[in-house]
Design a protein around this motif. Structure first.
Motif, short mmCIF file in Angstrom:
data_model
loop_
_atom_site.label_atom_id
_atom_site.label_comp_id
_atom_site.label_asym_id
_atom_site.label_seq_id
_atom_site.Cartn_x
_atom_site.Cartn_y
_atom_site.Cartn_z
N TRP A 237 0.83 -1.21 0.00
CA TRP A 237 0.00 0.00 0.00
C TRP A 237 0.87 1.26 0.00
O TRP A 237 0.58 2.22 -0.71
CB TRP A 237 -0.91 -0.04 1.23
CG TRP A 237 -1.94 1.03 1.32
CD1 TRP A 237 -3.21 1.02 0.81
CD2 TRP A 237 -1.81 2.30 2.00
NE1 TRP A 237 -3.88 2.18 1.12
CE2 TRP A 237 -3.04 2.98 1.85
CE3 TRP A 237 -0.78 2.90 2.71
CZ2 TRP A 237 -3.25 4.25 2.39
CZ3 TRP A 237 -1.00 4.17 3.24
CH2 TRP A 237 -2.22 4.83 3.09
N LEU B 71 -11.37 -0.39 -3.64
CA LEU B 71 -10.60 -0.52 -2.40
C LEU B 71 -9.74 -1.78 -2.41
O LEU B 71 -10.18 -2.86 -2.81
CB LEU B 71 -11.54 -0.55 -1.19
CG LEU B 71 -12.36 0.70 -0.90
CD1 LEU B 71 -13.29 0.47 0.28
CD2 LEU B 71 -11.45 1.90 -0.63
N THR B 72 -8.49 -1.63 -1.93
CA THR B 72 -7.58 -2.77 -1.79
C THR B 72 -7.82 -3.43 -0.43
O THR B 72 -8.50 -2.85 0.44
CB THR B 72 -6.12 -2.31 -1.88
OG1 THR B 72 -5.83 -1.49 -0.73
CG2 THR B 72 -5.86 -1.52 -3.15
N LYS C 254 -11.11 7.50 -3.47
CA LYS C 254 -11.80 6.33 -4.01
C LYS C 254 -13.28 6.34 -3.64
O LYS C 254 -14.14 5.99 -4.46
CB LYS C 254 -11.13 5.05 -3.51
CG LYS C 254 -9.73 4.82 -4.08
CD LYS C 254 -9.11 3.53 -3.57
CE LYS C 254 -7.72 3.31 -4.18
NZ LYS C 254 -7.09 2.05 -3.72
N ASN D 88 0.87 4.08 -3.02
CA ASN D 88 0.27 5.38 -2.73
C ASN D 88 1.27 6.50 -2.52
O ASN D 88 0.88 7.68 -2.53
CB ASN D 88 -0.64 5.27 -1.51
CG ASN D 88 -1.92 4.52 -1.81
OD1 ASN D 88 -2.80 5.02 -2.50
ND2 ASN D 88 -2.02 3.28 -1.32
N VAL E 106 -7.81 -0.22 6.84
CA VAL E 106 -7.74 1.16 7.34
C VAL E 106 -9.15 1.71 7.57
O VAL E 106 -9.40 2.42 8.56
CB VAL E 106 -6.95 2.05 6.37
CG1 VAL E 106 -7.00 3.51 6.80
CG2 VAL E 106 -5.50 1.58 6.27
N LEU E 107 -10.08 1.39 6.69
CA LEU E 107 -11.47 1.84 6.85
C LEU E 107 -12.07 1.30 8.15
O LEU E 107 -12.79 2.01 8.86
CB LEU E 107 -12.31 1.39 5.66
CG LEU E 107 -12.72 2.46 4.64
CD1 LEU E 107 -13.54 1.85 3.52
CD2 LEU E 107 -13.47 3.61 5.29
N ILE F 120 -7.91 7.06 0.16
CA ILE F 120 -9.16 6.31 0.34
C ILE F 120 -10.35 7.23 0.17
O ILE F 120 -11.37 6.84 -0.43
CB ILE F 120 -9.17 5.60 1.70
CG1 ILE F 120 -8.00 4.60 1.78
CG2 ILE F 120 -10.49 4.89 1.94
CD1 ILE F 120 -7.89 3.86 3.09
N ASP G 267 -6.76 -1.00 2.18
CA ASP G 267 -7.73 0.10 2.28
C ASP G 267 -8.85 -0.30 3.23
O ASP G 267 -9.31 0.50 4.06
CB ASP G 267 -8.33 0.42 0.91
CG ASP G 267 -7.38 1.15 -0.02
OD1 ASP G 267 -6.43 1.78 0.47
OD2 ASP G 267 -7.60 1.08 -1.24
N ARG G 268 -9.33 -1.51 3.09
CA ARG G 268 -10.45 -1.97 3.91
C ARG G 268 -10.03 -2.11 5.38
O ARG G 268 -10.82 -1.82 6.29
CB ARG G 268 -10.98 -3.31 3.37
CG ARG G 268 -11.65 -3.16 2.00
CD ARG G 268 -12.29 -4.47 1.51
NE ARG G 268 -13.06 -4.22 0.30
CZ ARG G 268 -12.58 -4.29 -0.93
NH1 ARG G 268 -11.32 -4.65 -1.12
NH2 ARG G 268 -13.35 -4.03 -1.97
#
Length: 703
Positions: free
Chosen positions: A320, A677-678, A640, A324, A684-685, A637, A681-682
């Motif tokens: 990631w 979303l990678t 996205k 990024n 972190v969400l 994020i 990403d998920r």
């Protein structure tokens, strides 16, 4: 030695009234018994009770008297009941009775726990908590939000709407944006209040003292917290407060290993010892490097001698970072090896993610840090390794050293913390806190309201400053600026110099309105002019600040890697970019804001560059995207989510409160279905949602 023999030794210490030795022996015994899985004998509960460490009592094995004591020290802390230790209960009792307290206690004392208990017990209408850093602001916000967001508006950004009951959590620089809106403060909390001393924070002490002065006038009660202060000298800010020095009440034991003696200054042997300590990966380690140069040395050693680990979290995080930011980033190489880096410069969400992974059993094993770890977060580890006894270019002082090693050990998790000294520590000394009145904030004070705090010379300074500024901008405007706390800068001499130049040479300020131009090339002349007025306090050359400001104007349209690639042509690397972005969003935006206010009064009321100031202060990102990074949601994020049309961050007047509410209404499940979303990403969400979810709705542990 048997458990009974150790208990006898502890009892002997108590009979000699050596409570520190008794607690140290007791904590080591508890560590040994935990490792062996042994149950407590009743006598051990008695000794725990006698030493005041009530949370450590094992109630199942206790007598009715011991259970009664344990229950007597139980309090509501917002998300349930918890048992306080003896000195925590002492502090809370004084606060509940209305005392103003300045408390100095060890890092592991649990000072913030008392704040939660006070809010739960007293239900104050308005609480203001001043913290030293953005990182600590988010950590405090997460804790407070989970416990009290049903009853309070939790406010961390100046554009957030107030509720009927409010808890403000700010670094001191953000206080002034809300001063005019706060009528009365039931409890003012200043965390790490030792930073009001120029000895400990030369740059930020004036703004903290200014905040303390302004807020104290509206405060019913005050609670100031600091570690490792043995004596508080007489000063006008705390003379009416009770000072509690509780440094001897330790809740963990620190075991020191002085390897610097055998290393003898040999850098090769030092590197070998570091790898020997961290290679087994059997305990979490904070590695204090002290300087950016030493962080580089340590990271090179880790890259060379530590193997890549096969862990989903670190593999995904490393990938990631490369996708990024930049592909050849050293941080990504370190993360692959189970090691992170914490400093005060990088994007706040990155620091939060790394701390989260450090506290995850199968995440990061080590964090290499500058002094940011002692003031930025409340994390702790079983091991603290002192690589270099420096703080920047200066030798590490005993006060800061104690703060750093205080990160070792944690109640119930690590009874004993290990301190590994690879460099000679500073000499032990009792820290005395002296807080002096900084001359540069005098212009922001009032001779009538603040006269009792000032010397005759300082009063003369205030009167002369008021006269000089009033001659330029008029008495009414001067009174308005001071009353409404419109100006950010605390340096009255600088503000007078700026106003005088505008008054005497208005023609040289032609083109100020060009800062509103959509063409970044039009900004250069005025940015250079402004920075030349405030020539101190900038971390980088003016040309780098201007280049980064222009490049950042594409933050929402361009991928960050493209911006970083463009800046590399100006000799600006990724670590430089982080420092520049922080300088631009805070210092540069504040400078332009002050100039804008004076320009409207002195030169042209029709010229207003507030649009430019707002863009700069949020790194040219729309709406609340920049503030959401402080909550742990990276801009990548947010982009996205925006492109998925699930949320529109470019909606006019879309504030942080509305964004948080919309996230909550949409829910995590729907957010996780955004196709772009990678896996990381998920992850972190989920972490982000955990920080905006009250405790009764908290997510299960992140997988």
């Amino acid at each position: 030695m048997s458990v009974f023999d150790t208990c006898q030794e502890i009892n002997d210490h108590l009979n000699r009234r050596d409570d520190v030795a008794a607690r140290n022996s007791l904590i080591k015994l508890l560590r040994d018994m935990k490792e062996k899985g042994e149950a407590y004998p009743e006598v051990l509960n008695h000794l725990i009770r006698t030493t005041g460490l009530y949370p450590y009592m094992e109630i199942e094995a206790g007598s009715w008297e011991q259970r009664y004591v344990h229950a007597a020290f139980e309090v509501d802390v917002g998300d349930g009941r918890a048992t306080l230790h003896r000195e925590q209960s002492l502090v809370l009792g004084k606060l509940v009775r209305g005392a103003n307290l300045a408390v100095s206690a060890p890092t592991s004392f649990g000072k913030s726990f008392i704040i939660d208990a006070f809010i739960a017990l007293n239900s104050p209408n308005t609480v203001v908590i001043i913290v030293p850093t953005i990182a600590l602001m988010d950590e405090t916000r997460r804790r407070i939000f989970k416990k009290f967001s049903r009853r309070y508006s939790i406010i961390t950004a100046p554009d957030t709407e107030l509720g009927e009951r409010n808890i403000f959590i700010f670094p001191q620089e953000r206080v002034f944006g809300y001063l005019s809106k706060i009528e009365k403060i039931d409890l003012l909390v200043v965390d790490e209040f030792y930073k009001a001393s120029r000895v400990h924070d030369k740059e930020r002490a004036p703004s903290l003292i200014k905040a303390i002065i302004k807020l104290s006038k509206k405060s019913v009660q005050r609670y100031y917290l600091a570690p490792n202060i043995k004596k508080l000298t007489s000063n006008v800010f705390t003379d009416d407060m009770e000072f509690l020095e509780l440094l001897d009440f330790n809740t963990v034991f620190l075991e020191k290993h002085e390897f610097y003696q055998e290393i003898g200054g040999d850098e090769g042997r030092k590197a070998d010892k570091l790898i020997e300590l961290i290679k087994p990966r059997t305990a979490k380690s904070l590695i204090y490097a002290g300087t950016y140069a030493d962080i580089n040395r340590v990271t090179n050693i880790v890259k060379k001698d530590m193997d890549v680990v096969d862990r989903p979290h670190t593999i995904h995080f490393s990938k990631w970072l490369r996708e990024n930011y930049v592909r050849d980033w050293t941080l990504a190489d370190l993360v692959e090896r189970g090691t992170g880096v914490h400093n005060g410069s990088m994007h706040r969400c990155l620091s939060q993610i790394q701390i989260r992974l450090f506290e995850h059993e199968h995440g990061l094993d080590n964090i290499v840090s500058t002094s940011s770890i002692i003031e930025g977060v409340n994390t702790s580890a079983q091991n603290v390794i002192i690589w270099r006894s420096k703080i920047g270019s200066s030798k590490l002082k005993n006060f800061a050293y104690k703060n750093i090693i205080g990160r070792s050990g944690r109640m119930f998790k690590h009874f004993v913390g290990n301190i590994y000294l690879l460099d000679e520590p500073p000499k032990d000394e009792d820290a005395q806190l002296e807080i002096e009145f900084p001359e540069q904030i005098l212009g922001d004070l009032d001779e009538e309201q603040d006269g009792d705090r000032l010397t005759p010379e300082q009063l003369d300074h205030i009167i002369e400053y008021r006269r000089s500024m009033s001659d330029i901008i008029g008495e009414e405007e001067f009174a308005r600026l001071r009353r409404d706390n419109v100006l950010y800068d605390s340096d009255s001499e600088f503000l007078l110099h700026l106003a005088t130049d505008m008054y005497n040479h208005p023609e040289e300020w032609n083109g100020f309105a060009f800062l509103n131009s959509d063409n970044p090339q039009h900004w250069e002349r005025m940015l250079y002019k402004l920075m030349n007025f405030k020539s101190t306090g900038w971390e980088s050359r003016f040309s780098h600040i201007v280049a980064a400001t222009k490049a950042m104007s594409e933050n929402w349209r361009w991928h960050l890697s493209r911006i970083l690639d463009q800046l590399s042509d100006d000799g600006i690397g990724i670590n430089d970019f982080f420092k520049l972005e922080r300088t631009i969003t805070y210092k540069l935006s504040a400078l332009v804001s002050d100039a804008n206010e004076l320009h409207k009064i002195i030169i042209n009321r029709d010229v207003d560059v507030s649009r430019f100031i707002g863009s700069v202060s949020r790194a040219f990102l729309p709406g609340p995207v920049y503030s959401l990074e402080e909550y742990g949601l990276p801009r990548m994020i947010s982009k996205k989510i925006h492109r998925s049309k699930l949320m529109d961050f470019t909606t006019p007047d879309f504030g942080l409160n509305q964004a948080i509410k919309q996230f909550q209404d949409i829910g995590l499940d729907r957010m996780l279905k955004v196709a772009s979303l990678t896996p990381f990403d998920r992850y972190v969400l989920k972490f982000f949602y955990d920080g905006i979810t009250p405790s009764e709705q908290r997510l299960s542990a992140i997988a």
